[in-house]
Design an enzyme around this catalytic site. Structure first.
Site, mmCIF file in Angstrom:
data_model
loop_
_atom_site.group_PDB
_atom_site.id
_atom_site.type_symbol
_atom_site.label_atom_id
_atom_site.label_comp_id
_atom_site.label_asym_id
_atom_site.label_seq_id
_atom_site.Cartn_x
_atom_site.Cartn_y
_atom_site.Cartn_z
ATOM 1 N N SER A 172 0.850 -1.191 0.000
ATOM 2 C CA SER A 172 0.000 0.000 0.000
ATOM 3 C C SER A 172 0.883 1.237 0.000
ATOM 4 O O SER A 172 2.050 1.184 0.414
ATOM 5 C CB SER A 172 -0.892 -0.001 1.244
ATOM 6 O OG SER A 172 -1.543 1.239 1.422
ATOM 7 N N TYR A 185 -2.292 -0.879 10.507
ATOM 8 C CA TYR A 185 -2.246 -1.141 9.068
ATOM 9 C C TYR A 185 -0.966 -0.578 8.451
ATOM 10 O O TYR A 185 -0.260 -1.282 7.714
ATOM 11 C CB TYR A 185 -3.470 -0.530 8.401
ATOM 12 C CG TYR A 185 -3.556 -0.760 6.915
ATOM 13 C CD1 TYR A 185 -3.910 -1.999 6.404
ATOM 14 C CD2 TYR A 185 -3.290 0.270 6.008
ATOM 15 C CE1 TYR A 185 -3.997 -2.219 5.038
ATOM 16 C CE2 TYR A 185 -3.374 0.063 4.645
ATOM 17 C CZ TYR A 185 -3.725 -1.183 4.161
ATOM 18 O OH TYR A 185 -3.805 -1.389 2.808
#
Length: 300
Positions: A172, A185
């Site tokens: 990501s 995350y």
């Protein structure tokens, strides 16, 4: 002093490599064939994993699909079979190391050596440190990072023996640029990016030239995991756009894929800008989404 001298001696090589990279911008790289390759995709029951499976099916790869969601997995498999692909499905909990190793053993015994591994399975909790429960933090790292170790340990040896293979890490932009209220995350995705980079260097150190690596780092993707995301870097990405870029990156053996490409520029700026200016710049970027703020709840 010796190190500085060594760097100066490398300057001609830097100029040559820079010119080479500039020229390559105007020469499309030839896509490799993946026909007949055994492609294993984790998290194939939804979103990016599902669409990636569709694309490999169109290219006549043999698919091995993993997901914890049996219904989603079956839907993906049915569409891939409709596209003419041979498909094998396994219900696997990627937060469980023994489940991964057990499924990997079955894959190798019943299907053969996986030659393209797409580590896509992931979880996200949109909350600050205090609102993120301990089991949620553990699961985030188990799925987003540790699963990459277990799958790669299971399937990389055959790739190295054959000097042929490809390890794909779906990470990501949050693995390069920190985002408040995505603490677990972001931390896991920073680790996933580090996994990709270090694995790439290890393969090079071992002179394994036939095993390639690719890391995908997109901005917010409209897969439903994060509610109401927005940022001034651009609109929320559609999964189809991301998968198109991912497939191009895999087939042309790109090491790092940023979507949008401005993320790469931002990661460079973060390393050279003064901290005070960087803090103002991050506020201007204005990353927003629905999140649970535990600190406020504790204060009430």
């Amino acid at each position: 002093m010796k190190f500085l001298l060594d760097v100066l001696l490398l300057l001609p090589l830097l100029i040559v490599c820079s010119l080479e990279s500039f020229v390559k911008l105007f020469i499309p790289k030839r896509r490799k064939s993946v026909t007949g390759e055994i492609v294993l995709i984790t998290g194939a029951g939804h979103g990016i994993g599902r669409l990636t499976a569709y694309e490999f099916a169109k290219l006549k790869s043999k698919l091995v699909l993993w997901d914890i969601n049996k219904h989603g997995l079956e839907e993906t498999a049915a569409k891939c079979k409709g596209l003419g692909a041979k498909v094998h499905t396994f219900v696997v909990d990627c937060s469980n190391r023994e489940d991964i190793y057990s499924a990997a053993k079955k894959v190798k015994a019943e299907i053969g050596d996986v030659s393209i591994l797409v580590n896509n399975a992931g979880v996200v909790y949109t909350s600050d440190l205090f609102a993120t429960q301990d089991p949620q933090i553990e699961k985030t790292f188990e799925v987003n990072v540790l699963a990459h170790f277990w799958t790669t340990k299971a399937f990389l040896p055959a790739m190295m023996k054959n000097n042929h293979g490809h390890i794909v890490t779906v990470a990501s932009a949050a693995g390069h640029v920190s985002v408040p209220f995505l603490l677990a995350y972001c931390s896991s995705k920073f680790a996933a990016v580090g996994f990709h980079k270090t694995l790439t260097d290890e393969l090079a150190a071992l002179q394994i030239t036939g095993v390639k690596t690719t890391c995908l780092c997109p901005n917010f993707v409209n897969t439903g995991f994060i509610k109401n995301p927005s940022t001034s870097l651009g609109p929320t990405l559609e999964p189809e756009e991301v998968v198109n870029r991912l497939m191009h990156g895999i087939l042309t053996e790109q090491k790092m894929i940023f979507i949008p490409s401005s993320i790469a520029f931002l990661t460079t700026l973060e390393r050279i800008l003064p901290e005070r200016f960087l803090a103002v710049l991050k506020r201007k970027i204005s990353v927003k989404f629905d999140a649970v703020i535990g600190y406020r709840m504790k204060a009430q």
